[in-house]
Scaffold this motif. Sequence first.
Motif, mmCIF file in Angstrom:
data_model
loop_
_atom_site.group_PDB
_atom_site.id
_atom_site.type_symbol
_atom_site.label_atom_id
_atom_site.label_comp_id
_atom_site.label_asym_id
_atom_site.label_seq_id
_atom_site.Cartn_x
_atom_site.Cartn_y
_atom_site.Cartn_z
ATOM 1 N N VAL A 1 0.832 -1.205 0.000
ATOM 2 C CA VAL A 1 0.000 0.000 0.000
ATOM 3 C C VAL A 1 0.867 1.255 0.000
ATOM 4 O O VAL A 1 0.592 2.218 -0.722
ATOM 5 C CB VAL A 1 -0.961 0.002 1.212
ATOM 6 C CG1 VAL A 1 -1.698 1.343 1.318
ATOM 7 C CG2 VAL A 1 -1.976 -1.120 1.093
ATOM 8 N N LEU A 2 1.926 1.238 0.811
ATOM 9 C CA LEU A 2 2.827 2.394 0.845
ATOM 10 C C LEU A 2 3.446 2.657 -0.527
ATOM 11 O O LEU A 2 3.597 3.812 -0.949
ATOM 12 C CB LEU A 2 3.932 2.170 1.884
ATOM 13 C CG LEU A 2 3.540 2.251 3.352
ATOM 14 C CD1 LEU A 2 4.752 1.993 4.241
ATOM 15 C CD2 LEU A 2 2.937 3.611 3.691
ATOM 16 N N GLU A 3 3.795 1.593 -1.234
ATOM 17 C CA GLU A 3 4.383 1.749 -2.575
ATOM 18 C C GLU A 3 3.382 2.359 -3.546
ATOM 19 O O GLU A 3 3.739 3.197 -4.387
ATOM 20 C CB GLU A 3 4.865 0.385 -3.088
ATOM 21 C CG GLU A 3 6.077 -0.158 -2.336
ATOM 22 C CD GLU A 3 6.453 -1.562 -2.776
ATOM 23 O OE1 GLU A 3 5.702 -2.143 -3.602
ATOM 24 O OE2 GLU A 3 7.488 -2.077 -2.306
ATOM 25 N N ILE A 4 2.125 1.962 -3.423
ATOM 26 C CA ILE A 4 1.081 2.530 -4.286
ATOM 27 C C ILE A 4 0.879 4.006 -3.978
ATOM 28 O O ILE A 4 0.815 4.847 -4.890
ATOM 29 C CB ILE A 4 -0.240 1.753 -4.118
ATOM 30 C CG1 ILE A 4 -0.098 0.337 -4.684
ATOM 31 C CG2 ILE A 4 -1.396 2.490 -4.793
ATOM 32 C CD1 ILE A 4 -1.278 -0.570 -4.394
ATOM 33 N N LEU A 5 0.792 4.333 -2.697
ATOM 34 C CA LEU A 5 0.557 5.732 -2.311
ATOM 35 C C LEU A 5 1.725 6.627 -2.719
ATOM 36 O O LEU A 5 1.531 7.813 -3.024
ATOM 37 C CB LEU A 5 0.328 5.824 -0.796
ATOM 38 C CG LEU A 5 -0.926 5.124 -0.260
ATOM 39 C CD1 LEU A 5 -1.044 5.330 1.246
ATOM 40 C CD2 LEU A 5 -2.180 5.618 -0.957
ATOM 41 N N GLU A 6 2.926 6.055 -2.734
ATOM 42 C CA GLU A 6 4.098 6.835 -3.131
ATOM 43 C C GLU A 6 3.955 7.316 -4.578
ATOM 44 O O GLU A 6 4.434 8.406 -4.926
ATOM 45 C CB GLU A 6 5.354 5.953 -2.979
ATOM 46 C CG GLU A 6 6.662 6.639 -3.303
ATOM 47 C CD GLU A 6 7.040 7.738 -2.326
ATOM 48 O OE1 GLU A 6 7.810 8.630 -2.719
ATOM 49 O OE2 GLU A 6 6.546 7.705 -1.177
ATOM 50 N N LYS A 7 3.290 6.522 -5.410
ATOM 51 C CA LYS A 7 3.112 6.885 -6.815
ATOM 52 C C LYS A 7 2.154 8.062 -6.987
ATOM 53 O O LYS A 7 2.174 8.735 -8.019
ATOM 54 C CB LYS A 7 2.567 5.683 -7.588
ATOM 55 C CG LYS A 7 3.541 4.536 -7.689
ATOM 56 C CD LYS A 7 2.844 3.252 -8.138
ATOM 57 C CE LYS A 7 2.082 3.426 -9.433
ATOM 58 N NZ LYS A 7 1.458 2.161 -9.859
ATOM 59 N N TYR A 8 1.308 8.286 -5.979
ATOM 60 C CA TYR A 8 0.277 9.319 -6.111
ATOM 61 C C TYR A 8 0.515 10.491 -5.157
ATOM 62 O O TYR A 8 -0.419 11.103 -4.653
ATOM 63 C CB TYR A 8 -1.101 8.700 -5.872
ATOM 64 C CG TYR A 8 -1.480 7.701 -6.934
ATOM 65 C CD1 TYR A 8 -2.000 8.117 -8.158
ATOM 66 C CD2 TYR A 8 -1.285 6.338 -6.730
ATOM 67 C CE1 TYR A 8 -2.326 7.204 -9.139
ATOM 68 C CE2 TYR A 8 -1.608 5.419 -7.704
ATOM 69 C CZ TYR A 8 -2.121 5.853 -8.915
ATOM 70 O OH TYR A 8 -2.436 4.940 -9.906
ATOM 71 N N LYS A 9 1.778 10.762 -4.930
ATOM 72 C CA LYS A 9 2.124 11.913 -4.092
ATOM 73 C C LYS A 9 1.618 13.199 -4.733
ATOM 74 O O LYS A 9 1.569 13.337 -5.949
ATOM 75 C CB LYS A 9 3.642 12.004 -3.917
ATOM 76 C CG LYS A 9 4.174 11.262 -2.713
ATOM 77 C CD LYS A 9 5.660 11.557 -2.542
ATOM 78 C CE LYS A 9 6.187 10.988 -1.238
ATOM 79 N NZ LYS A 9 7.624 11.300 -1.067
ATOM 80 N N GLY A 10 1.286 14.157 -3.908
ATOM 81 C CA GLY A 10 0.805 15.438 -4.408
ATOM 82 C C GLY A 10 0.348 16.306 -3.263
ATOM 83 O O GLY A 10 0.895 16.222 -2.151
#
Length: 772
Positions: free
Chosen positions: A178-187
Amino acid sequence: MKKIAQIVVKSPRLVLLGLFIATIAIGFGLTKLETKNNQDSELPEDDEIVRTNDYIKEVFGKKEVLMIGIESKTIYNKSTLNKVAEISKEIEVIDGVIADEISSISTINNIQGKDWGLEVGPLMDEVPQSNEEIQRLKQEIASNDLVNGRLVSKDGTFTAIIANLEEEYDQTAVHTAVLEILEKYKGEEKYFLAGSPTSQHEIDSGIEKDIGLLFPLALVLLLIGYFLSFRTGKGVILPFLVVLLSIIWTMGLMGHIGFPITVVSSVVPMLMIAVSSSYGIHVLHRYYEEVVNNTRKEAARLTIEKIGPAVLMTGITSALGSATLIIFKVTSIQEFGIITAIGILSTLVLSVLLIPAILALSKKKSEKKNPESKNTVLDRFLLKLAHISIAHKKKVLGFTIALLIISIFGIMQIRIGADFVKYFPKDHALTTAFEKFNDKLGGVRSLDIMIEAENEDQIKDPVFLKKIADFQKFAESQEGVGYSSSFSDIIKRINLEVNDGNTSFNTIPDDQNTIAQYLLLYSISGDPGDFGDLVDYDYQRAKVKLFLTTSEQADHIRLYETFKSYAATNFGETANVEFGGEVMFWLAQVNYIVIGKIQNILLAIFVVLIFCMLVLRSFVGGILSVVPLTVSSILTFGVMGFLGIRMEAGTAIITAIGIGIGVDFAIHFLLRFQEEIKQAGNLEIATQATLQTSGKAIVYDVISNVLGFMVFIFSGFLPIQYFGWLISLTMITVAFGSLVFFPALIAVFKPKFYTKHYTNQEVPKRTISMVS
């Protein structure tokens, strides 16, 4: 012990080779160690709450959840809504996530009334592209009680993605993915993780991280403590070697037996430091006494013969004390008690064989002390302490009794159970996530309530559904409850939509046929399995899920008692109401911990008392043996109460180790005192000699361990801080009970166990000074 002493002295190399082979064989068990994070098997299978949870799981399935919070100035913008949709899609493929059981505004079904009936479809089938479409979505969410305040905050700044997890999942793998996925959608958005995998991962990783950093530092400080005590290379290396090997033996045997590493047993290596260092220090200190007037081999032999019985006795009694933890009905604590007992016995073997064998091979030079250096500061302090304990015996007893009375008031203030959020610093990601979910939505902690009707299809009965709705309304009015969800919410939503959104119809219909028609309409456009998590196939069992905004277990107990009472009155004989879920599991565990702790202390004291009575062949001797651990337990629990340290699984096992330390100090003191009183025939002389020999070893033990363990109070993780405080406090209070309270107690009551050796001779004017 004489035969063992002869073997060690005559064949030290053979003994060391045997210990080396044993270490390799036992250490191989380290490769078999596994970590267990599943809490379901922690409680007895016949426990009422375990049975209820199993029943709820059988009916509705096990539903542990992952919660992702997304915060923005407003979620109603194209970028944030797109991220919600994309993240919802990506977490579907994570191993352990149930792909078709993800709730977010992009996946949840929306129920809408149409002229031709009901339309059931995704609330946000596609991400809105225009401001008009975004506003329509905003209005739709604001008017939907199943979403507004549950998946989206009422102020529109926060939304959640909630995913159900498979029964067997890897919490660390899920959390990391999940952390890896959220890292892709930083903003601009902020992300918050909560739920079972995150909580357990953060607790486990918090312990591992701090232990990885602080454990080596504690060992270094322990070495410094040894150096300050003995001021020799052997005085540093040999007890430290016992510590390291005892950890290898204990954890290796743990692997061979098949016990997993749990949050509880992860502290075994640290606890073995406190236990094993004590044995090594006593053995080495006795050697330094004997080597002054004997050859190194003779000194090693005499060390085993003289200190061996005390080490053997303390080892067995300490092991028995730890083994009494099996009285707990919490599996991880039972396993901890067994493995700690095994570890203590391993330490006993290592201390009696390893240190004397190495000493028998060592060179003697530098081991004879200069007689002029005997009267050290510590010697003078111990002589003064002996004088105070004897000369002011009644004052010492009065002071101790006063401390015990004050401690009892502290014990009455002990809070039960763990507030897991408060394990972490205020700025920790998990703490922040809990607070955010509490403020914006309905919380993270959940309570599952299963309402089982007498007959099939009875859940469709309007009267019954209204009782469920009334129960929800009552529950949501209680402090600490965020919101509730149930099958009645679905029926109310359908009734509202069928009647053109007229809010007066946001109720349960009065006619059962109407409800049946609603379900038929839903089945045409949607899937009745959509609410399979809330009602069973036969419509005989319904589940009310309550989300709580508090993680304080005192609040959980209050809510449980309140809901139980209301359910008994509201449903009467028409239904069976059962309480389960994560919150109930922890409440059950806490109950077992409280009862188990009381039983554990009483059983441990009883076992130690009987064993010491048999070995010492004296009832009074047995009573005296349990005095330091009793005094220490009361003082330690009192301080826990005053400092607000809770009684939960971690503190239960840490305070249990105090029994082993207490017995260790007491027996070494008693046996040495018995030896000295026979020679001196005078209470004060015997007390002085005892404090300067066994007493000095006890002081060395306290200094070394307090130095080593105080480092843990600097941890950012509360359980590790408690560990440092409690072990240090236990060492100090047990030493007080042994070195100060003990002699005063003997002086006041003059037990025949020792007074038969008194000759009433005068105390010589010169002070006695023993080899340090």
